[in-house]
Design an enzyme around this catalytic site. Structure first.
Site, PDB file in Angstrom:
ATOM      1  N   ILE A 497       0.817  -1.212   0.000  1.00 45.24           N
ATOM      2  CA  ILE A 497       0.000   0.000   0.000  1.00 45.24           C
ATOM      3  C   ILE A 497       0.849   1.259   0.000  1.00 45.24           C
ATOM      4  O   ILE A 497       0.332   2.363   0.009  1.00 45.24           O
ATOM      5  CB  ILE A 497      -0.958   0.033   1.218  1.00 45.24           C
ATOM      6  N   GLY A 500       8.436   3.681   0.702  1.00 48.82           N
ATOM      7  CA  GLY A 500       9.191   4.846   1.160  1.00 48.82           C
ATOM      8  C   GLY A 500      10.662   4.544   1.162  1.00 48.82           C
ATOM      9  O   GLY A 500      11.083   3.460   0.769  1.00 48.82           O
ATOM     10  N   GLY A 501      11.434   5.510   1.605  1.00 52.56           N
ATOM     11  CA  GLY A 501      12.875   5.318   1.684  1.00 52.56           C
ATOM     12  C   GLY A 501      13.202   4.110   2.539  1.00 52.56           C
ATOM     13  O   GLY A 501      14.182   3.416   2.303  1.00 52.56           O
ATOM     14  N   PHE A 502      12.361   3.861   3.507  1.00 49.32           N
ATOM     15  CA  PHE A 502      12.610   2.774   4.437  1.00 49.32           C
ATOM     16  C   PHE A 502      12.327   1.423   3.808  1.00 49.32           C
ATOM     17  O   PHE A 502      12.976   0.436   4.136  1.00 49.32           O
ATOM     18  CB  PHE A 502      11.702   2.983   5.648  1.00 49.32           C
ATOM     19  N   GLY A 503      11.372   1.363   2.932  1.00 52.74           N
ATOM     20  CA  GLY A 503      11.026   0.084   2.310  1.00 52.74           C
ATOM     21  C   GLY A 503       9.543   0.053   1.986  1.00 52.74           C
ATOM     22  O   GLY A 503       8.879   1.082   1.939  1.00 52.74           O
ATOM     23  N   MET A 504       9.039  -1.141   1.735  1.00 55.24           N
ATOM     24  CA  MET A 504       7.649  -1.303   1.339  1.00 55.24           C
ATOM     25  C   MET A 504       6.714  -1.277   2.538  1.00 55.24           C
ATOM     26  O   MET A 504       7.080  -1.703   3.623  1.00 55.24           O
ATOM     27  CB  MET A 504       7.468  -2.645   0.639  1.00 55.24           C
ATOM     28  N   LYS A 519       5.497  -2.211   7.773  1.00 55.78           N
ATOM     29  CA  LYS A 519       6.527  -1.431   7.091  1.00 55.78           C
ATOM     30  C   LYS A 519       7.816  -2.235   7.176  1.00 55.78           C
ATOM     31  O   LYS A 519       8.332  -2.454   8.269  1.00 55.78           O
ATOM     32  CB  LYS A 519       6.668  -0.122   7.857  1.00 55.78           C
ATOM     33  N   ASP A 615       8.582  16.327  10.908  1.00 52.67           N
ATOM     34  CA  ASP A 615       8.198  16.099   9.515  1.00 52.67           C
ATOM     35  C   ASP A 615       6.685  16.094   9.373  1.00 52.67           C
ATOM     36  O   ASP A 615       6.103  15.184   8.793  1.00 52.67           O
ATOM     37  CB  ASP A 615       8.811  14.790   9.007  1.00 52.67           C
TER      38      ASP A 615
END
Ligand SMILES: *[C@@H]1O[C@H](CO)[C@@H](O)[C@H](O)[C@H]1NC(C)=O
Ligand SMILES: *[C@@H]1O[C@H](CO)[C@@H](O)[C@H](O)[C@H]1NC(C)=O
Ligand SMILES: *[C@@H]1O[C@H](CO)[C@@H](O)[C@H](O)[C@H]1NC(C)=O
Ligand SMILES: *[C@@H]1O[C@H](CO)[C@@H](O)[C@H](O)[C@H]1NC(C)=O
Ligand SMILES: *[C@@H]1O[C@H](CO)[C@@H](O)[C@H](O)[C@H]1NC(C)=O
Ligand SMILES: *[C@@H]1O[C@H](CO)[C@@H](O)[C@H](O)[C@H]1NC(C)=O
Length: 828
Positions: A497, A500-504, A519, A615
């Site tokens: 869904i 991001g930079g972190f992953g899926m 995440k 952020d």
């Protein structure tokens, strides 16, 4: 209370004492070969091998003891004797049953002329428990060869086999001792090559040979200065451009921390000196890297590169960001030592990388500025470096390397070779047993951080309403990997869904039918590790109806996974513009603003220290199935200022368009920076357009600037979302506009607190909902009752560009590069 603090005090004291204690290996064998007397080197006593210590046996059909008849006056006594083997022979060291694990093995070779042998002409192989350590080896100078290997059986057998043409082998001294726990760990190293970054598995199953051990920016350290009796040499000879670097030295002892590097990993002297960028040259040459070239030999071997860091150059946390390159690959981008050290300045850490040697026969290590550096703080440091060859050649036969390798390595090791090699400890038998409560593994090496914050505490029970159960044991939030696999249908692509930079981010359903957003960090990559830690640390302190709840996390098998409550309606942004969703009503929008203000207010004031989100933006405000707003993504958060400070100094992070200009100017972060970003969100909600829209006319690109112009002219109504036309009561709009305006004040001191913002938004909602007795109403166009004229609202301005589907998408790409690991795009 008193006893508790006493307890804490004594704990602190104890840990200090433990730190001060020398390391005591479980097994330790120091052997003076071919001698009839003990000899000591660096205060360590080497027992003569013919003493036949019960735990060491020599099986040598044909061996002789030889003595240097004509020793040079400064040659250590240990090196004046040797054992010569004219046929294959071995020493067998019986290890304590409970003492298996990683061991140091050091072989001392110091050739001399004996009556029948010129040791300099020996050629031989050495094998340790089946691993070929050296092949066709010979020396002309004193050489210390050091290996780190795992002993998993009852003994270590070191075998010397003469190569036929020389006819004999020799050795002067041997050390075998247990390495500190977790000195080398599996899964702790990053494999750096052109396939990107992944974890290197099974490091402990490798035999490592030390090639270089460097005290960067410092002096030579002898075994006297090192708990593991190592020698560290200065880096001068390896620096590629000496003028690019500048020494940094501190007199403060580093803050060794559990979870970081220990004094055994490297002594304080290593961390108290560094090379940093020579900033005198910054303006001259633009930005540059500091590079070291370490010769290793040109054959196809892999190397463990262990880099040591301790931020001794920054006056405060989060000011230093830099990149680490190995062989020109980006090995670690945007390294923020503050994050790796749990926000303690001058705290030692190290990072392990595995690289292949290149044809050049050199390993280049560079440190250089990160894009995240603020211009005034551009810098990069390195405190220490160790390079170890992976000796993965088993036995004598499976190997096909070039024969002259060792001659080369002999030369290379020259720098590392210890002429005055000493050894020998006073303390062969320490009675004091080390009981330092060793934490889980050190932070930066673990695939993922051992999360000490979750000591089976009560965090998970603090949930305010939401069904956030804690599936893990001891009330912790740990979730077994298998459960997460099951919940996401083994990370089914159709359940993604967000990304991001972190992953899926995957949608999932836990065993108890809780819907969750999962995440997942790129497995094996440590990219985003700091954010992972922060997120969990922060979440451990807070639970609130308007903050997205962490359901759990998983850090098994080099996985780094965060599990949140699932937010049915996704990010607020998607409901403001773009064509995917029907527009929200004004009342819904007000309630969403109020909810997120409440969550943010709680972050700022509700928890122990006060937390700055850093952020805030419309993608980080999520909506549940009832459109209740929850603030998400604490990856950038940090604790607010402490009592006596008014701000936190920090590198600028956050998202374009939302960034507090004062924060940007002064790099001082306060909770008012969040207030600014929230003000941008308020205008975003009202105007239904992105904070930055590069496709618009110049004066409209930045929402904050543009909306403020209209607000100041008293004509905010001109630029509201066309879908809201006719919905907003003027009194409400006035209140709302004023609130947003105050949030965007240039200086933090002039901005309201989130508490004030919340109060004003609630007031705006009451104005909206109050009956017809209210002075004016949008529909009737009656503007009286106001302090200053409000324009006739609700004429749609000509600006319909907001209908475009999410023009910010393109911008995200560019910002994404800059804040690569920091931003998490829409998700969950
Ligand atoms: C040699 O050193 C060992 C260990 O310190 C000690 O037990 C032994 O008595 C010493 N032997 C001699 C002859 O000094
Ligand atoms: C290892 O075993 C020895 C006896 O064999 C014992 O004295 C020592 O305390 C043990 N050490 C550890 C770390 O368990
Ligand atoms: C890691 O080592 C273990 C035991 O030596 C072995 O069974 C396993 O296959 C190794 N894994 C890899 C990826 O090399
Ligand atoms: C290393 O140890 C020696 C001997 O104890 C001492 O003289 C020297 O100052 C130490 N060096 C450092 C850098 O601490
Ligand atoms: C850096 O500056 C120094 C003087 O501070 C100068 O001697 C040196 O050549 C410069 N180095 C480079 C790489 O420009
Ligand atoms: C630093 O070195 C890396 C790898 O060689 C290179 O990609 C990067 O451009 C260099 N940075 C600077 C500022 O020279």
């Amino acid at each position: 209370m008193a006893t508790q603090s006493l307890y804490l005090f004594s704990l602190t004291l104890l840990s200090l004492l433990y730190l001060a204690k020398p390391f005591v290996p479980t097994n330790q064998f120091l052997l003076n070969c071919g001698s009839h007397a003990n000899a000591s080197l660096f205060n360590r006593v080497f027992v003569y091998d013919s003493a036949n210590p019960s735990s060491v046996s020599l099986s040598a059909d044909r061996s002789v003891s030889v003595t240097d008849r004509n020793p040079s006056p400064n040659s250590p006594v240990l090196y004046r004797t040797a054992r010569v083997f004219t046929a294959e022979s071995s020493y067998k060291f019986i290890v304590k049953k409970n003492g298996t694990g990683t061991h140091f093995v050091r072989l001392h070779f110091s050739p001399f002329r004996a009556r029948n042998f010129d040791l300099g002409s020996a050629k031989f192989n050495v094998v340790a428990n089946g691993f070929l350590l050296v092949r066709g080896f010979g020396v002309s100078n004193t050489v210390l060869k050091e290996y780190i290997l795992e002993i998993d059986g009852e003994f270590l057998e070191i075998t010397f086999s003469p190569v036929s043409d020389s006819g004999f082998a020799f050795v002067n001294a041997i050390e075998v001792f247990t390495a500190p726990k977790d000195f080398i760990i599996d899964d702790g190293a990053r494999l750096v090559n052109n396939n990107g970054i992944e974890n290197y598995k099974n490091l402990t199953s490798q035999v490592l040979e030390t090639v270089h051990r460097i005290n960067v920016g410092g002096l030579k350290l002898t075994p006297f200065n090192d708990t593991l009796w190592r020698t560290w040499i200065p880096d001068d000879g390896f620096l590629v451009f000496k003028t690019a670097a500048k020494q940094a030295v501190t007199t403060h002892v580093p803050n060794y921390q559990t979870g970081g590097a220990s004094p055994e990993i490297a002594p304080a002297n290593v961390y108290m000196t560094a090379q940093q960028m020579n900033r005198d040259n910054l303006t001259l040459n633009g930005i540059f890297n500091v590079t070291w070239d370490f010769p290793v030999g040109s054959f196809g071997a892999s190397y463990l590169v262990r880099l040591h860091f301790c931020d001794i150059v920054s006056p405060a946390l989060n000011q230093l960001y830099f990149n680490v390159y190995i062989n020109d690959y980006a090995a670690y981008r945007d390294l923020d030592l503050s994050m790796l050290t749990f926000h303690v300045l001058s705290s030692p850490v190290y990072l392990d990388f595995v690289v292949d040697s290149e044809d050049s026969g050199v390993i280049h290590v560079s440190v250089g500025p990160s894009d995240l550096s603020t211009p005034s703080r551009i810098n990069a440091i390195l405190n220490g470096a160790e390079i170890m060859r992976l000796v993965n050649v088993k036995g004598l036969h499976g190997e096909s390397k070039k024969g002259n390798v060792w001659i080369f390595v002999g030369l290379v090791v020259g720098g590392f070779v210890i002429v005055c090699l000493g050894v020998a400890a006073v303390l062969l038998i320490f009675k004091c047993k080390k009981k330092k409560p060793k934490p889980p593994r050190r932070v930066e090496s673990a695939g993922w951080t051992p999360l000490r914050v979750f000591g089976g505490s009560s965090y998970s029970r603090m949930s305010e309403g939401t069904a956030t159960t804690s599936p893990g044991p001891n009330g912790s939030l740990r979730i077994p990997f298998v459960d997460i696999q099951a919940a996401t249908n083994n990370f089914d692509k159709s359940l993604i869904i967000g990304m991001g930079g972190f992953g899926m981010v995957y949608k999932g359903v836990l065993k108890d039918n809780t819907k969750v957003a999962v995440k997942r960090g790129v497995p094996g990559s440590r990219q985003g590790l700091p954010e992972f830690q922060t997120e969990i640390t922060v979440f451990s302190k807070i639970r609130h109806r308007h903050l997205v709840s962490l359901v759990g996390y998983c850090e098994e098998q080099s996985e780094m996974i965060l599990v949140y409550e699932y937010m049915e309606n996704g990010p607020l942004k998607n409901h403001l513009y773009g064509l995917k969703h029907p527009p929200l009503s004004w009342k819904q929008r007000l309630e969403i603003c109020i909810g997120s203000a409440r969550g943010l207010h709680y972050l700022h004031t509700g928890s122990a220290q006060g937390i700055i989100h850093r952020d805030i933006k419309s993608t980080n405000i999520l909506l549940d199935e009832n459109f209740v707003a929850k603030v998400a993504d604490f990856g950038l958060s940090r604790s607010g200022p402490c009592l006596n400070e008014t701000h936190v100094s920090t590198g600028v992070k956050g998202s374009f368009g939302y960034l507090d200009p004062e924060y940007f100017r002064r790099q001082q972060l306060t909770d008012k920076s969040d207030v600014y970003s929230f003000g941008v969100v308020l205008f975003e909600v009202l105007c239904a357009r992105p904070a930055v829209d590069p496709l618009l006319a110049r004066e409209q690109v930045n929402l904050a600037e543009w909306a403020m112009q209209w607000q100041k002219k008293g004509m905010l109504g001109k630029i509201i979302d066309p879908n809201l036309v006719g919905q907003i009561k003027p009194s409400c709009l006035k209140k709302y506009g004023e609130t947003a305006e105050k949030c965007l004040a240039d200086y933090g001191v002039d901005r309201p607190t989130m508490g004030d913002v919340l109060w004003n938004l609630e007031h705006a909602l009451r104005l909206q909902e109050s009956g017809p007795d209210e002075p004016c109403d949008a529909e009737d166009g009656n503007m009286n009752g106001m302090d200053h004229p409000t324009p006739s609202i609700i004429t749609t301005s000509g600006n319909n560009d907001t209908e475009k589907d999410d023009p910010i998408g393109s911008l995200d790409l560019t910002t994404g590069q800059i804040f690569s690991q920091l931003m998490t795009k829409d998700g969950r």
